[in-house]
Design a protein around this motif. Structure first.
Motif, PDB file in Angstrom:
ATOM      1  N   ALA A   1      17.438   1.414 -10.072  1.00 11.16           N
ATOM      2  CA  ALA A   1      16.099   1.912  -9.806  1.00 11.16           C
ATOM      3  C   ALA A   1      15.155   1.139 -10.705  1.00 11.16           C
ATOM      4  CB  ALA A   1      16.008   3.409 -10.091  1.00 11.16           C
ATOM      5  N   PRO A   2      14.772  -0.099 -10.312  1.00 13.43           N
ATOM      6  CA  PRO A   2      14.019  -0.977 -11.186  1.00 13.43           C
ATOM      7  C   PRO A   2      12.755  -0.318 -11.718  1.00 13.43           C
ATOM      8  CG  PRO A   2      14.465  -2.022  -9.055  1.00 13.43           C
ATOM      9  CD  PRO A   2      14.946  -0.622  -8.986  1.00 13.43           C
ATOM     10  N   ASP A   3      11.929   0.194 -10.841  1.00 11.94           N
ATOM     11  CA  ASP A   3      10.738   0.949 -11.232  1.00 11.94           C
ATOM     12  C   ASP A   3      10.466   1.899 -10.083  1.00 11.94           C
ATOM     13  OD1 ASP A   3       8.234   1.975 -11.750  1.00 11.94           O
ATOM     14  OD2 ASP A   3       7.548   0.167 -12.759  1.00 11.94           O
ATOM     15  N   HIS A   4      11.043   3.094 -10.164  1.00  8.20           N
ATOM     16  CA  HIS A   4      11.017   4.008  -9.030  1.00  8.20           C
ATOM     17  C   HIS A   4       9.592   4.374  -8.637  1.00  8.20           C
ATOM     18  CE1 HIS A   4      13.289   6.392  -6.261  1.00  8.20           C
ATOM     19  NE2 HIS A   4      12.684   7.502  -6.600  1.00  8.20           N
ATOM     20  N   THR A   5       8.725   4.589  -9.619  1.00  6.98           N
ATOM     21  CA  THR A   5       7.336   4.961  -9.334  1.00  6.98           C
ATOM     22  C   THR A   5       6.631   3.855  -8.573  1.00  6.98           C
ATOM     23  OG1 THR A   5       7.264   6.303 -11.339  1.00  6.98           O
ATOM     24  CG2 THR A   5       5.156   5.671 -10.364  1.00  6.98           C
ATOM     25  N   GLU A   6       6.806   2.627  -9.033  1.00  5.93           N
ATOM     26  CA  GLU A   6       6.172   1.498  -8.365  1.00  5.93           C
ATOM     27  C   GLU A   6       6.700   1.336  -6.944  1.00  5.93           C
ATOM     28  OE1 GLU A   6       5.084  -2.973  -9.686  1.00  5.93           O
ATOM     29  OE2 GLU A   6       7.227  -2.547  -9.635  1.00  5.93           O
ATOM     30  N   ALA A   7       8.008   1.507  -6.767  1.00  3.53           N
ATOM     31  CA  ALA A   7       8.610   1.356  -5.445  1.00  3.53           C
ATOM     32  C   ALA A   7       8.042   2.385  -4.480  1.00  3.53           C
ATOM     33  CB  ALA A   7      10.129   1.494  -5.542  1.00  3.53           C
ATOM     34  N   ILE A   8       7.958   3.641  -4.895  1.00  6.22           N
ATOM     35  CA  ILE A   8       7.442   4.699  -4.030  1.00  6.22           C
ATOM     36  C   ILE A   8       5.995   4.416  -3.641  1.00  6.22           C
ATOM     37  CG2 ILE A   8       6.784   7.133  -3.981  1.00  6.22           C
ATOM     38  CD1 ILE A   8       9.277   7.703  -5.672  1.00  6.22           C
ATOM     39  N   GLU A   9       5.215   4.019  -4.627  1.00  6.57           N
ATOM     40  CA  GLU A   9       3.800   3.764  -4.385  1.00  6.57           C
ATOM     41  C   GLU A   9       3.608   2.612  -3.393  1.00  6.57           C
ATOM     42  OE1 GLU A   9       0.563   1.959  -7.282  1.00  6.57           O
ATOM     43  OE2 GLU A   9       1.149   3.971  -7.928  1.00  6.57           O
ATOM     44  N   GLU A  10       4.357   1.548  -3.578  1.00  3.69           N
ATOM     45  CA  GLU A  10       4.207   0.390  -2.696  1.00  3.69           C
ATOM     46  C   GLU A  10       4.732   0.675  -1.296  1.00  3.69           C
ATOM     47  OE1 GLU A  10       5.811  -3.104  -4.510  1.00  3.69           O
ATOM     48  OE2 GLU A  10       4.248  -3.176  -6.045  1.00  3.69           O
ATOM     49  N   GLU A  11       5.781   1.465  -1.195  1.00  4.35           N
ATOM     50  CA  GLU A  11       6.285   1.834   0.128  1.00  4.35           C
ATOM     51  C   GLU A  11       5.290   2.726   0.860  1.00  4.35           C
ATOM     52  OE1 GLU A  11      10.165   3.482  -0.441  1.00  4.35           O
ATOM     53  OE2 GLU A  11      11.000   1.588  -1.184  1.00  4.35           O
ATOM     54  N   GLN A  12       4.604   3.592   0.138  1.00  2.00           N
ATOM     55  CA  GLN A  12       3.570   4.408   0.760  1.00  2.00           C
ATOM     56  C   GLN A  12       2.439   3.519   1.305  1.00  2.00           C
ATOM     57  OE1 GLN A  12       2.559   7.056  -2.450  1.00  2.00           O
ATOM     58  NE2 GLN A  12       4.112   8.571  -1.883  1.00  2.00           N
ATOM     59  N   LEU A  13       2.080   2.501   0.522  1.00  3.61           N
ATOM     60  CA  LEU A  13       1.051   1.570   0.991  1.00  3.61           C
ATOM     61  C   LEU A  13       1.528   0.798   2.216  1.00  3.61           C
ATOM     62  CD1 LEU A  13      -0.203   0.268  -2.471  1.00  3.61           C
ATOM     63  CD2 LEU A  13      -1.510   1.632  -0.828  1.00  3.61           C
ATOM     64  N   LEU A  14       2.797   0.441   2.235  1.00  2.00           N
ATOM     65  CA  LEU A  14       3.357  -0.245   3.404  1.00  2.00           C
ATOM     66  C   LEU A  14       3.236   0.632   4.639  1.00  2.00           C
ATOM     67  CD1 LEU A  14       5.177  -2.335   4.917  1.00  2.00           C
ATOM     68  CD2 LEU A  14       7.138  -1.034   4.038  1.00  2.00           C
ATOM     69  N   LEU A  15       3.654   1.883   4.531  1.00  2.00           N
ATOM     70  CA  LEU A  15       3.644   2.784   5.678  1.00  2.00           C
ATOM     71  C   LEU A  15       2.228   3.067   6.156  1.00  2.00           C
ATOM     72  CD1 LEU A  15       6.405   5.199   4.350  1.00  2.00           C
ATOM     73  CD2 LEU A  15       6.641   3.613   6.275  1.00  2.00           C
ATOM     74  N   ALA A  16       1.317   3.297   5.212  1.00  3.77           N
ATOM     75  CA  ALA A  16      -0.067   3.581   5.598  1.00  3.77           C
ATOM     76  C   ALA A  16      -0.718   2.359   6.237  1.00  3.77           C
ATOM     77  CB  ALA A  16      -0.858   4.026   4.367  1.00  3.77           C
ATOM     78  N   THR A  17      -0.472   1.173   5.662  1.00  2.00           N
ATOM     79  CA  THR A  17      -1.090  -0.046   6.186  1.00  2.00           C
ATOM     80  C   THR A  17      -0.516  -0.390   7.558  1.00  2.00           C
ATOM     81  OG1 THR A  17      -1.342  -0.808   3.903  1.00  2.00           O
ATOM     82  CG2 THR A  17      -1.652  -2.442   5.635  1.00  2.00           C
ATOM     83  N   ALA A  18       0.801  -0.168   7.746  1.00  2.00           N
ATOM     84  CA  ALA A  18       1.404  -0.413   9.053  1.00  2.00           C
ATOM     85  C   ALA A  18       0.869   0.560  10.090  1.00  2.00           C
ATOM     86  CB  ALA A  18       2.925  -0.295   8.956  1.00  2.00           C
ATOM     87  N   THR A  19       0.588   1.795   9.681  1.00  2.00           N
ATOM     88  CA  THR A  19       0.011   2.782  10.609  1.00  2.00           C
ATOM     89  C   THR A  19      -1.401   2.382  11.004  1.00  2.00           C
ATOM     90  OG1 THR A  19       1.342   4.536   9.587  1.00  2.00           O
ATOM     91  CG2 THR A  19      -0.557   5.224  10.895  1.00  2.00           C
ATOM     92  N   ALA A  20      -2.157   1.837  10.055  1.00  5.47           N
ATOM     93  CA  ALA A  20      -3.533   1.414  10.338  1.00  5.47           C
ATOM     94  C   ALA A  20      -3.579   0.111  11.127  1.00  5.47           C
ATOM     95  CB  ALA A  20      -4.297   1.259   9.022  1.00  5.47           C
ATOM     96  N   HIS A  21      -2.562  -0.735  10.962  1.00  5.50           N
ATOM     97  CA  HIS A  21      -2.537  -2.042  11.635  1.00  5.50           C
ATOM     98  C   HIS A  21      -1.187  -2.233  12.334  1.00  5.50           C
ATOM     99  CE1 HIS A  21      -6.192  -3.035   9.418  1.00  5.50           C
ATOM    100  NE2 HIS A  21      -5.579  -2.602   8.314  1.00  5.50           N
TER     101      HIS A  21
END
Length: 372
Positions: free
Chosen positions: A187-207
């Protein structure tokens, strides 16, 4: 090559053997001291194949000194004295009494080739263990400027060691290591991973039109089951050419049972409604984490195999190659994602490298970088 601590001069022949190969090495050296001409029957090993500095020094001395005349050797100890003097240049603790012990403990000098094969097998296991440990260390080196490239290079070093062992001990079909594989644990940086995955999902939903451009990203690349499930919802809706927005994704998630773990619909809607940056950027970040996690698990699995002395070189080759195939699969997807062309290689010889990855930055800074 790991060596046991060098013993005191008077205590060399009283060392408690750390493992069975110690006895094998003693028998081999004893055979060569008794019948130096048997060195010609011994192949596949060098001084660094031995587990202790004293044994390595003795084998180097025996290998470099001209063999004695057999008749003279039977009558005096002149050649043994030269071996001792040469060996003590590398291992001061060597004594004449230890050479005498080696001669005494050798059951059959004519079995020297068999003893050498055992030494070679144990050395192969230690080499594989060292290479796997280096891969794991590389994955966890946060100072690397290019973690993926360095980790993949270290994986190639490990693969080269496996290939060399396979050339010496061709694997037998269906012979797998008996050692249980360790569970994934990175778990390299669990907080960072969760945050970036949320941005991925939201950005993919928007685009949603951009989802096609990262078909190399798989649900298993994401760290949380909910995130993996939502990514699967997005790719499924894209494939069906259905409308995509936070509400349609939420509905698909419900149909797949993703909310059964207690996730609140309003939290999922909020997660999907905060896009930033580009889908490609966040997808590549997720894939990088997945590659490093795969390399970590592969390295630790091979460590476990090589750390079990009961596994034969045949088993180690089969198990290591199956493990390395996991890295090969994610490496291919990484090359598609980054547009890199696989290098034509001869694999490099084993070398010591550093270890891997991740940089941590503030949420807004990462989002800003992704939009550039």
């Amino acid at each position: 090559m790991p060596h046991a601590p060098e013993p005191d001069e008077d205590d060399l022949d009283a060392i408690a053997p750390p493992q069975p190969v110690f006895h094998v090495e003693q028998a081999l050296l004893g055979a060569l001291l008794l019948d130096p001409h048997r060195l010609g029957d011994v192949t596949g090993i060098a001084d660094d194949s031995f587990s202790t500095a004293a044994h390595a020094a003795l084998f180097a001395a025996i290998s470099t000194l001209p063999p004695p005349d057999p008749a003279e050797h039977a009558k005096n100890t002149k050649w043994l004295d030269r071996v001792l003097a040469t060996g003590r240049g590398q291992a001061r603790g060597l004594t004449a009494s230890y050479l005498h012990t080696l001669v005494q403990v050798c059951p059959w000098p004519r079995h020297a080739p068999a003893y050498a094969r055992m030494v070679e097998a144990e050395h192969a296991r230690r080499r594989l263990l060292t290479a796997a440990e280096r891969l794991v260390q590389t994955v966890h080196d946060a100072s690397l400027p290019h973690p993926v490239q360095t980790v993949l290079a270290e994986a190639d070093v490990l693969a080269a060691v496996v290939d060399d062992i396979a050339s010496r001990f061709p694997p037998r079909a269906g012979v797998l290591p008996r050692t249980p594989a360790p569970p994934p644990a990175i778990a390299p940086d669990h907080t960072e991973a969760i945050e970036e995955e949320q941005l991925l999902l939201a950005t993919a939903t928007a685009h949603p039109a951009d989802i096609h451009s990262i078909r190399w990203l798989l649900p298993d690349d994401l760290t949380l089951p909910l995130h993996a499930g939502l990514w699967q919802c997005l790719t499924t809706l894209t494939r069906r050419r259905e409308p995509i927005d936070p509400v349609t994704v939420l509905w698909e998630a419900q149909q797949r049972g993703l909310l059964d773990d207690g996730s609140e619909p309003r939290d999922v809607l909020r997660l999907l409604a905060e896009p930033a940056g580009s889908v490609e950027h966040w997808g590549e970040r997720a894939l990088q984490r997945s590659l490093l996690a795969t390399a970590d698990h592969t390295g630790r699995r091979i460590e476990a195999y090589a750390g079990d002395p009961a596994n034969t070189p045949f088993q180690l080759v089969v198990g290591a190659r199956r493990s390395l195939a996991d890295i090969g699969a994610v490496r291919t997807r990484w090359q598609h994602a980054t547009g890199t062309v696989p290098p034509q290689r001869p694999r490099p010889a084993p070398t010591t490298r550093a270890g891997p990855p991740t940089t941590t930055a503030a949420h807004t800074a990462r989002a800003a970088r992704a939009t550039r």
